[in-house]
Scaffold this motif. Sequence first.
Motif, PDB file in Angstrom:
ATOM      1  N   ILE A 144       0.864  -1.184   0.000  1.00 54.54           N
ATOM      2  CA  ILE A 144       0.000   0.000   0.000  1.00 54.54           C
ATOM      3  C   ILE A 144       0.895   1.226   0.000  1.00 54.54           C
ATOM      4  O   ILE A 144       1.692   1.413   0.925  1.00 54.54           O
ATOM      5  CB  ILE A 144      -0.929   0.003   1.225  1.00 54.54           C
ATOM      6  CG1 ILE A 144      -1.834  -1.237   1.212  1.00 54.54           C
ATOM      7  CG2 ILE A 144      -1.755   1.289   1.266  1.00 54.54           C
ATOM      8  CD1 ILE A 144      -2.614  -1.431   2.492  1.00 54.54           C
ATOM      9  N   ASP A 145       0.782   2.041  -1.022  1.00 60.52           N
ATOM     10  CA  ASP A 145       1.632   3.225  -1.175  1.00 60.52           C
ATOM     11  C   ASP A 145       0.857   4.473  -0.748  1.00 60.52           C
ATOM     12  O   ASP A 145      -0.078   4.900  -1.433  1.00 60.52           O
ATOM     13  CB  ASP A 145       2.080   3.344  -2.630  1.00 60.52           C
ATOM     14  CG  ASP A 145       3.062   4.482  -2.858  1.00 60.52           C
ATOM     15  OD1 ASP A 145       3.360   5.222  -1.894  1.00 60.52           O
ATOM     16  OD2 ASP A 145       3.535   4.624  -4.000  1.00 60.52           O
ATOM     17  N   THR A 146       1.248   5.066   0.374  1.00 60.29           N
ATOM     18  CA  THR A 146       0.553   6.255   0.889  1.00 60.29           C
ATOM     19  C   THR A 146       1.343   7.534   0.647  1.00 60.29           C
ATOM     20  O   THR A 146       1.153   8.527   1.350  1.00 60.29           O
ATOM     21  CB  THR A 146       0.267   6.104   2.398  1.00 60.29           C
ATOM     22  OG1 THR A 146       1.508   6.173   3.134  1.00 60.29           O
ATOM     23  CG2 THR A 146      -0.419   4.784   2.701  1.00 60.29           C
ATOM     24  N   SER A 147       2.231   7.518  -0.347  1.00 54.81           N
ATOM     25  CA  SER A 147       3.109   8.677  -0.577  1.00 54.81           C
ATOM     26  C   SER A 147       2.335   9.945  -0.946  1.00 54.81           C
ATOM     27  O   SER A 147       2.854  11.055  -0.792  1.00 54.81           O
ATOM     28  CB  SER A 147       4.133   8.352  -1.669  1.00 54.81           C
ATOM     29  OG  SER A 147       3.498   7.981  -2.879  1.00 54.81           O
TER      30      SER A 147
ATOM     31  N   GLN B 101       5.727 -10.153   8.376  1.00 51.48           N
ATOM     32  CA  GLN B 101       6.727  -9.407   7.605  1.00 51.48           C
ATOM     33  C   GLN B 101       6.219  -8.018   7.241  1.00 51.48           C
ATOM     34  O   GLN B 101       6.307  -7.579   6.096  1.00 51.48           O
ATOM     35  CB  GLN B 101       7.148 -10.198   6.359  1.00 51.48           C
ATOM     36  CG  GLN B 101       7.769 -11.545   6.695  1.00 51.48           C
ATOM     37  CD  GLN B 101       8.305 -12.281   5.482  1.00 51.48           C
ATOM     38  OE1 GLN B 101       8.846 -11.671   4.568  1.00 51.48           O
ATOM     39  NE2 GLN B 101       8.173 -13.591   5.474  1.00 51.48           N
ATOM     40  N   PHE B 102       5.695  -7.323   8.236  1.00 53.40           N
ATOM     41  CA  PHE B 102       5.219  -5.961   8.045  1.00 53.40           C
ATOM     42  C   PHE B 102       6.373  -5.000   7.798  1.00 53.40           C
ATOM     43  O   PHE B 102       7.434  -5.112   8.422  1.00 53.40           O
ATOM     44  CB  PHE B 102       4.465  -5.477   9.283  1.00 53.40           C
ATOM     45  CG  PHE B 102       3.100  -6.080   9.465  1.00 53.40           C
ATOM     46  CD1 PHE B 102       1.979  -5.507   8.883  1.00 53.40           C
ATOM     47  CD2 PHE B 102       2.932  -7.224  10.238  1.00 53.40           C
ATOM     48  CE1 PHE B 102       0.725  -6.045   9.054  1.00 53.40           C
ATOM     49  CE2 PHE B 102       1.673  -7.773  10.423  1.00 53.40           C
ATOM     50  CZ  PHE B 102       0.567  -7.180   9.837  1.00 53.40           C
ATOM     51  N   THR B 103       6.170  -4.044   6.929  1.00 51.86           N
ATOM     52  CA  THR B 103       7.079  -2.916   6.767  1.00 51.86           C
ATOM     53  C   THR B 103       6.242  -1.647   6.674  1.00 51.86           C
ATOM     54  O   THR B 103       5.104  -1.681   6.205  1.00 51.86           O
ATOM     55  CB  THR B 103       7.961  -3.046   5.516  1.00 51.86           C
ATOM     56  OG1 THR B 103       7.125  -3.112   4.345  1.00 51.86           O
ATOM     57  CG2 THR B 103       8.834  -4.287   5.575  1.00 51.86           C
ATOM     58  N   GLY B 104       6.796  -0.540   7.130  1.00 51.40           N
ATOM     59  CA  GLY B 104       6.082   0.726   7.112  1.00 51.40           C
ATOM     60  C   GLY B 104       6.096   1.375   8.474  1.00 51.40           C
ATOM     61  O   GLY B 104       6.579   0.804   9.462  1.00 51.40           O
TER      62      GLY B 104
ATOM     63  N   GLY C 148       2.592   8.665   4.201  1.00 53.44           N
ATOM     64  CA  GLY C 148       3.660   9.271   3.425  1.00 53.44           C
ATOM     65  C   GLY C 148       4.640   8.278   2.842  1.00 53.44           C
ATOM     66  O   GLY C 148       5.495   8.640   2.035  1.00 53.44           O
ATOM     67  N   GLY C 149       4.536   7.012   3.228  1.00 54.58           N
ATOM     68  CA  GLY C 149       5.443   5.988   2.720  1.00 54.58           C
ATOM     69  C   GLY C 149       4.686   4.735   2.326  1.00 54.58           C
ATOM     70  O   GLY C 149       3.462   4.737   2.199  1.00 54.58           O
ATOM     71  N   LYS C 150       5.428   3.645   2.143  1.00 49.64           N
ATOM     72  CA  LYS C 150       4.829   2.388   1.726  1.00 49.64           C
ATOM     73  C   LYS C 150       4.645   1.457   2.924  1.00 49.64           C
ATOM     74  O   LYS C 150       5.487   1.400   3.818  1.00 49.64           O
ATOM     75  CB  LYS C 150       5.699   1.699   0.672  1.00 49.64           C
ATOM     76  CG  LYS C 150       5.686   2.403  -0.678  1.00 49.64           C
ATOM     77  CD  LYS C 150       6.454   1.600  -1.722  1.00 49.64           C
ATOM     78  CE  LYS C 150       6.405   2.288  -3.085  1.00 49.64           C
ATOM     79  NZ  LYS C 150       7.115   1.513  -4.125  1.00 49.64           N
TER      80      LYS C 150
END
Length: 212
Positions: free
Chosen positions: A37-40, A68-71, A109-111
Amino acid sequence: MFASTLNLTLCRAVLAALLAGSSSVALADPLGYHVEIDTSQFSGAGFLDFAFIAGNSPAPGATATLSQFTGAFGALETQEGSVTGSAPGTLTFGNSSAYNDWFQNVTLGGKFAFNIVFGGDFLNTAGNAGTTFGVGLLDATATSYLGNVNGNLLQFELTPLNGGLPASIAGSTYASIASISAVPEASEWMMLTGGLALIGFALRRRRAVTPA
């Protein structure tokens, strides 16, 4: 000359088998997926809402395991129903309660990304009701959806056995900022890796028997 031809034939046969195997993997319903999910295009605080909800009539058991979450994850806001774990970390959803939900603070603001694996009785138990897993993105007030003003960014529909129809998993996205891709199982990775190693071995043998 004979050895060279044999090795080339072997390479082609292995490559054809790999391509055939890859096609069958792509066409089958995998159990594991990677979600991004891209919230940029947004900024500030927000919420990710993960929900796992069974149909109205009794639905066969199902689970969804996220890892394996990132963000930029913040603190948990609310938790309801059959959900255990933490994000980032590992979350395990069941469908035994009427509403199973994990509402998480995030910084936009990020992925964001995670892997999800489905399992449970729905894979081999007949039933008329399925289970839906959905992810929504909300603003800081938790009253307005972002990316898709109508609700979820993405959903998975888990359909149990029904008559002669096998169980299935169907993933859909409803916003350009969300994507879903299949994650091959370990056995499929082993098949592909083994096939490539066999090709490499055959090519080395071919070079060894080629006259200088």
